[in-house]
Write a protein that holds these residues in place. Structure first.
Motif, PDB file in Angstrom:
ATOM      1  N   PHE A 153       2.001  -6.732 -14.549  1.00 16.49           N
ATOM      2  CA  PHE A 153       1.160  -7.823 -14.570  1.00 16.49           C
ATOM      3  C   PHE A 153      -0.002  -7.775 -15.715  1.00 16.49           C
ATOM      4  CE2 PHE A 153       2.492  -8.296 -10.101  1.00 16.49           C
ATOM      5  CZ  PHE A 153       3.038  -9.481 -10.120  1.00 16.49           C
ATOM      6  N   PHE A 154      -0.730  -6.703 -15.641  1.00 15.36           N
ATOM      7  CA  PHE A 154      -1.736  -6.533 -16.872  1.00 15.36           C
ATOM      8  C   PHE A 154      -1.408  -6.226 -18.118  1.00 15.36           C
ATOM      9  CE2 PHE A 154      -4.068  -5.898 -12.605  1.00 15.36           C
ATOM     10  CZ  PHE A 154      -5.251  -6.702 -12.931  1.00 15.36           C
ATOM     11  N   SER A 155      -0.386  -5.457 -18.333  1.00 12.68           N
ATOM     12  CA  SER A 155       0.020  -4.910 -19.666  1.00 12.68           C
ATOM     13  C   SER A 155       1.214  -6.014 -20.127  1.00 12.68           C
ATOM     14  CB  SER A 155       0.542  -3.529 -19.652  1.00 12.68           C
ATOM     15  OG  SER A 155      -0.403  -2.880 -19.047  1.00 12.68           O
ATOM     16  N   VAL A 156       2.276  -6.163 -19.347  1.00 12.97           N
ATOM     17  CA  VAL A 156       3.311  -7.067 -19.759  1.00 12.97           C
ATOM     18  C   VAL A 156       3.019  -8.571 -19.832  1.00 12.97           C
ATOM     19  CG1 VAL A 156       5.722  -7.512 -19.350  1.00 12.97           C
ATOM     20  CG2 VAL A 156       4.838  -5.053 -19.045  1.00 12.97           C
ATOM     21  N   GLU A 157       2.733  -8.992 -18.685  1.00 12.16           N
ATOM     22  CA  GLU A 157       2.506 -10.586 -18.457  1.00 12.16           C
ATOM     23  C   GLU A 157       1.441 -10.880 -18.985  1.00 12.16           C
ATOM     24  OE1 GLU A 157       4.585 -12.828 -17.150  1.00 12.16           O
ATOM     25  OE2 GLU A 157       6.223 -11.198 -17.021  1.00 12.16           O
ATOM     26  N   TRP A 158      -0.009 -10.423 -18.712  1.00 12.45           N
ATOM     27  CA  TRP A 158      -1.307 -11.080 -19.040  1.00 12.45           C
ATOM     28  C   TRP A 158      -1.484 -10.245 -20.400  1.00 12.45           C
ATOM     29  CZ3 TRP A 158      -3.194 -10.138 -13.551  1.00 12.45           C
ATOM     30  CH2 TRP A 158      -2.453 -10.716 -12.700  1.00 12.45           C
ATOM     31  N   GLN A 159      -1.082  -9.191 -20.730  1.00 12.06           N
ATOM     32  CA  GLN A 159      -1.606  -8.227 -21.892  1.00 12.06           C
ATOM     33  C   GLN A 159      -2.980  -8.151 -21.944  1.00 12.06           C
ATOM     34  OE1 GLN A 159       0.681 -10.288 -25.204  1.00 12.06           O
ATOM     35  NE2 GLN A 159       2.782  -9.570 -24.407  1.00 12.06           N
ATOM     36  N   ILE A 160      -3.571  -7.886 -21.121  1.00 11.94           N
ATOM     37  CA  ILE A 160      -5.059  -7.540 -21.015  1.00 11.94           C
ATOM     38  C   ILE A 160      -5.671  -5.997 -21.142  1.00 11.94           C
ATOM     39  CG2 ILE A 160      -5.834  -9.859 -20.016  1.00 11.94           C
ATOM     40  CD1 ILE A 160      -5.938  -8.741 -17.646  1.00 11.94           C
ATOM     41  N   ALA A 161      -4.826  -5.209 -20.609  1.00  9.85           N
ATOM     42  CA  ALA A 161      -4.945  -3.872 -20.592  1.00  9.85           C
ATOM     43  C   ALA A 161      -3.633  -3.140 -20.981  1.00  9.85           C
ATOM     44  CB  ALA A 161      -5.358  -3.322 -18.987  1.00  9.85           C
TER      45      ALA A 161
END
Length: 326
Positions: A153-161
């Motif tokens: 979720f945070f790296s692949v989908e939303w790319q925020i971390a």
């Protein structure tokens, strides 16, 4: 207090002696040290000569005494792979692990305490039921599954971390490499610390809830309501303070779990800390590094549990440390 500190010092010596024996056995019995040093290219006579020079043909007792004397001087052997003192390699990775653990502990404190208090104040509310539901899931799901979901979720989908590495770091005070001084370092710290916190947070939410529900039924809490004290003062000053005593005890015990989860978390996120180094040393059969890790982590356990006992007395001064065998 002096009696308590002396007793803890003696207990620490006993614990560290046991850990040093285990570390010595690991270093001497896990693989052949000579083969790790010279490989397969030397003859049997040369190997035997090296074993004599290293004292590996001495009695087990003589080898342990020599190991213990060097350990007291800070010499825990030389890493076969890094070709430098094992303790120096461990200490170079220590800041990354401590920063990861510190961030996870902060997340656990600032999220689990409010959640546990809210769940205790309104145990039949929808929020309380939702917290208990998610805490049950958190206790049931392995840490690597949690990590995979967070990365997705945070790296692949939303790319925020970022999903791996430590990011940009800076050396402060001439010896401490930190990622707290840059936004890139904090972003890289986010997912590993959140994963580590989520592995222990459900336990503390449920523990705080159950302990506080019991405290809220106490006579002194009923007296506080009768005096007309504000709900905030009753919940977060009087009730929470007495709830913290068993929480602190469990927190000290969970220090070992935190270190174990640190090894997994650092491996999943390629975090360059002690845990990642430890698994790397096992795969290379780097026994001096493995035994040095055990000694350093053992010392950290002893120090952590001593601090927990001291905090226990500070939170509730009516608790006499010596009377409780601490």
């Amino acid at each position: 207090m002096l009696q308590f500190l002396f007793r803890r010092f003696v207990q620490a010596l006993i614990v560290m002696t046991v850990i040093s024996i285990i570390s010595f056995l690991v270093q001497g019995r896990l693989g052949d040290p000579v083969q790790q040093m010279v490989g397969q290219s030397v003859t049997l006579e040369e190997r035997e000569k090296i074993r004599d020079e290293l004292g590996l043909n001495d009695s087990l007792y003589a080898q342990y005494v020599r190991f213990a004397k060097k350990a007291l001087q800070g010499d825990l052997g030389v890493s076969y792979y890094y070709k430098e003192p094992a303790l120096d390699v461990i200490l170079r990775k220590l800041p990354a692990t401590l920063e990861l653990s510190f961030s996870a502990i902060l997340l656990i404190i600032f999220i689990s305490i409010p959640c546990g208090v809210i769940a205790a104040i309104r145990p039949k509310s929808l929020i309380s039921k939702a917290l208990m539901f998610f805490s049950t899931i958190g206790l049931s799901v392995p840490i690597f599954i949690i990590a995979i979901f967070l990365v997705y979720f945070f790296s692949v989908e939303w790319q925020i971390a970022p999903s791996f590495g430590r990011g940009e770091t800076e050396v402060v005070f001439s010896f401490w490499e930190t990622g707290f001084t840059s936004w890139d370092g904090i972003k890289h710290l986010f997912l590993p610390s959140l994963t580590l916190a989520l592995s222990l947070m459900p336990l503390f939410v449920r523990l705080i809830r159950s302990e506080m529900m019991e405290v809220l039924q106490s006579e002194y809490i009923k007296f506080a309501w009768a005096k007309g004290l504000s709900p905030v003062r009753i919940y977060f000053i009087h009730a929470l303070k007495n709830t913290l005593l068993p929480i602190i005890t469990v927190a000290g015990i969970q220090a070992g779990t935190l270190v174990a989860y640190t090894i997994l978390t650092e491996t999943i996120f390629q975090w360059p800390g002690m845990g990642f180094l430890f698994l790397d040393a096992i795969s290379r059969v780097d026994t001096p590094l493995i035994s040095a890790y055990l000694m350093v982590v053992g010392a950290m356990f002893v120090i952590t549990n001593t601090l927990v006992d001291l905090i226990y007395g500070l939170v509730n001064p009516t608790v006499r440390l010596s009377s409780h065998g601490l």
